[in-house]
Write an enzyme that holds these catalytic residues in place. Structure first.
Site, PDB file in Angstrom:
ATOM      1  N   LYS A 186       0.836  -1.212   0.000  1.00 45.31           N
ATOM      2  CA  LYS A 186       0.000   0.000   0.000  1.00 45.31           C
ATOM      3  C   LYS A 186       0.867   1.256   0.000  1.00 45.31           C
ATOM      4  O   LYS A 186       1.933   1.266   0.641  1.00 45.31           O
ATOM      5  CB  LYS A 186      -0.891  -0.042   1.252  1.00 45.31           C
ATOM      6  N   SER A 228      -9.684   1.656   2.990  1.00 50.33           N
ATOM      7  CA  SER A 228      -8.841   2.430   2.111  1.00 50.33           C
ATOM      8  C   SER A 228      -7.777   1.605   1.382  1.00 50.33           C
ATOM      9  O   SER A 228      -7.186   2.106   0.426  1.00 50.33           O
ATOM     10  CB  SER A 228      -8.154   3.538   2.913  1.00 50.33           C
ATOM     11  N   SER A 257      -9.707  -0.644   7.183  1.00 53.18           N
ATOM     12  CA  SER A 257      -9.189  -0.508   5.815  1.00 53.18           C
ATOM     13  C   SER A 257      -8.547  -1.746   5.215  1.00 53.18           C
ATOM     14  O   SER A 257      -8.318  -1.786   4.005  1.00 53.18           O
ATOM     15  CB  SER A 257      -8.198   0.643   5.745  1.00 53.18           C
TER      16      SER A 257
END
Ligand code: GLN
Length: 438
Positions: free
Chosen positions: A56, A131, A155
């Site tokens: 990420k 997210s 997330s």
């Protein structure tokens, strides 16, 4: 052969560009690293050898642009590796690229990235969740074997649920946050996403452990595969009530599967669920405001307020207001009291059970581009934020599909009983036939 495998994955990433799962892939560098690993006999005996890993965009990987999907940091090239990245490299893993996300991890849909929204590979007109949208989408589309995400209020679990893959948020303190860009540091944890929970356990055994660079970290013993047939499985009516009927049905069927596995079902009640979202978001705003003060335009990129998106700006403005001394007694201190209450209630209900199961997300992902109010967006998180508020381990595992849109089952346990969550996920996956679609 590793190089061949990497070439195949790189090709697949290219073909799936429309998903917008990756922000950066340095092809030549990745191929170079694969060749080096393939030539190294010692590397071949390491636990992550052969695994292709995506990261990420808020976890520092040296030499990559770690933008947090924000214009603020669009030119920030990481000068160092986060602790988790050091460990992955030491253990023979290969990093294939950096994944898309909601800007600064503020979001539940994957739509607020400066680089544009990510698509859901299992339902392309729907949001992938967020997210860690790119990480879940990359796993779901077979563009990597394991991805790292971060989870502040869901997330990792939320996009895993929407994209039909498995994701795990460790107990607070089990994985080092050194090198992770904070959203709300008292909630944040890094964790893995994969298409099977055994890989989650494998990755957890690599990245967990005390780190002198993060004083909140602790050691837990090696995670091992174990039977769950004597587990007591808690089911909380309040957690089922908030979900759409069809999602509830899937979870009720999942509970039957735990019975088939020899577990005992225990009905529980959780008070104060209505306090979860306000408590989480108040604390999130205050901590996020404080952590964004470093983005003042001098050290890193642009001044955040001048370039960020709507949601990030909302949090900074509200966070700055409620951080003012005259308001602190009114909001922040009350939120801390509520946090305590929520934690105690969770420990109380978990006293006599091994795990608690619930839906991961109470509703199906909305259509890409559909406009939601901030409150509607936040309500996706009602069942995931509790694990962060309480610091407990929680995972999401696929438990069915509705019109081909995946649904996830959340599994939580007491602090540091990460092994129980992972074993329950593995056992459930083995017993459950895959994503059925009615
Ligand atoms: N959706 C939650 C939020 O916007 C959680 C985000 C996260 O876990 N990073 O804060």
């Amino acid at each position: 052969m590793l190089v061949e495998k990497v070439e195949e994955y790189l090709e697949r990433i290219e073909k799936n560009k429309d998903l917008n799962a990756f922000i950066e892939v340095q092809k030549d560098r990745v191929l170079e690293e694969a060749k080096k690993l393939e030539k190294d006999d010692k590397a071949k005996r390491k636990p992550l050898y052969g695994k292709i890993i995506a990261v990420k965009a808020n976890i520092n990987v040296e030499g990559y642009t770690i933008s947090c999907a924000s214009k603020t940091l669009e030119n920030y090239v990481a000068p160092y590796n986060a602790t988790v990245i050091e460990k992955i490299i030491e253990n023979g893993g290969l990093i294939i690229g950096i994944t898309n996300m909601d800007e600064f991890a503020c979001g539940s849909s994957g739509e607020t990235s400066y680089y544009g929204p990510t698509k859901n590979p299992k339902a392309k007109d729907r949001i992938p969740g967020g997210s860690s949208s790119g990480s879940a989408a990359a796993v779901s589309a077979g563009l990597c074997d394991i991805a790292l995400g971060s989870d502040t209020g869901g997330s990792i679990r939320n996009p895993s649920s929407h994209c039909g893959v498995s994701g795990f948020k460790p107990s607070y303190g089990v994985v080092s946050r050194y090198g992770l860009c904070d959203l709300a540091m008292s909630f944040d944890q890094i964790g893995p996403i994969a298409d099977n929970s055994k890989d989650l356990m494998l990755m957890m055994n690599i990245i967990k452990g005390e780190d002198l660079k993060d004083t909140t970290t602790v050691n837990i013993p090696e995670l091992k595969e174990k039977d769950i047939n004597n587990f007591k499985v808690g089911v909380v009516e309040e957690f089922l009530e908030v979900a759409d009927d069809k999602i509830r049905e899937k979870v009720e069927r999942a509970i039957e599967i735990f019975k088939d596995l020899g577990c005992e079902i225990v009905n529980l009640k959780y008070k104060y669920l209505d306090l979860a979202l306000p408590t989480y978001y108040l604390i999130n705003y205050v901590e996020f405001f404080s952590s964004t003060r470093r983005y003042d335009g001098r050290r890193y990129g642009y001044r955040i307020e001048e370039v960020c998106g709507e949601e990030v700006l909302r949090r900074i403005i509200i966070g700055s207001m409620i951080s003012q001394k005259e308001y602190s007694g009114k909001y922040y201190k009350n939120a801390l009291k509520a946090r305590n209450l929520l934690r105690k209630e969770m420990i109380r209900i978990m006293k006599d059970v091994d795990i608690v199961v619930s839906p991961t997300v109470p509703k199906l992902p909305h259509k890409l581009g559909e406009k939601l109010s901030p409150m509607d967006m936040y309500s996706y998180d009602v069942l995931t934020v509790l694990a962060n508020i309480c610091g407990i381990p929680a995972g999401s595992v696929p438990c069915g599909a509705i019109n081909k849109i995946p649904v996830g089952l959340q599994i939580m346990a007491k602090p540091f009983e990460d092994e129980k969550v992972l074993n329950a996920m593995i056992a459930f996956e083995n017993q459950f036939g895959g994503l059925n679609d009615e």
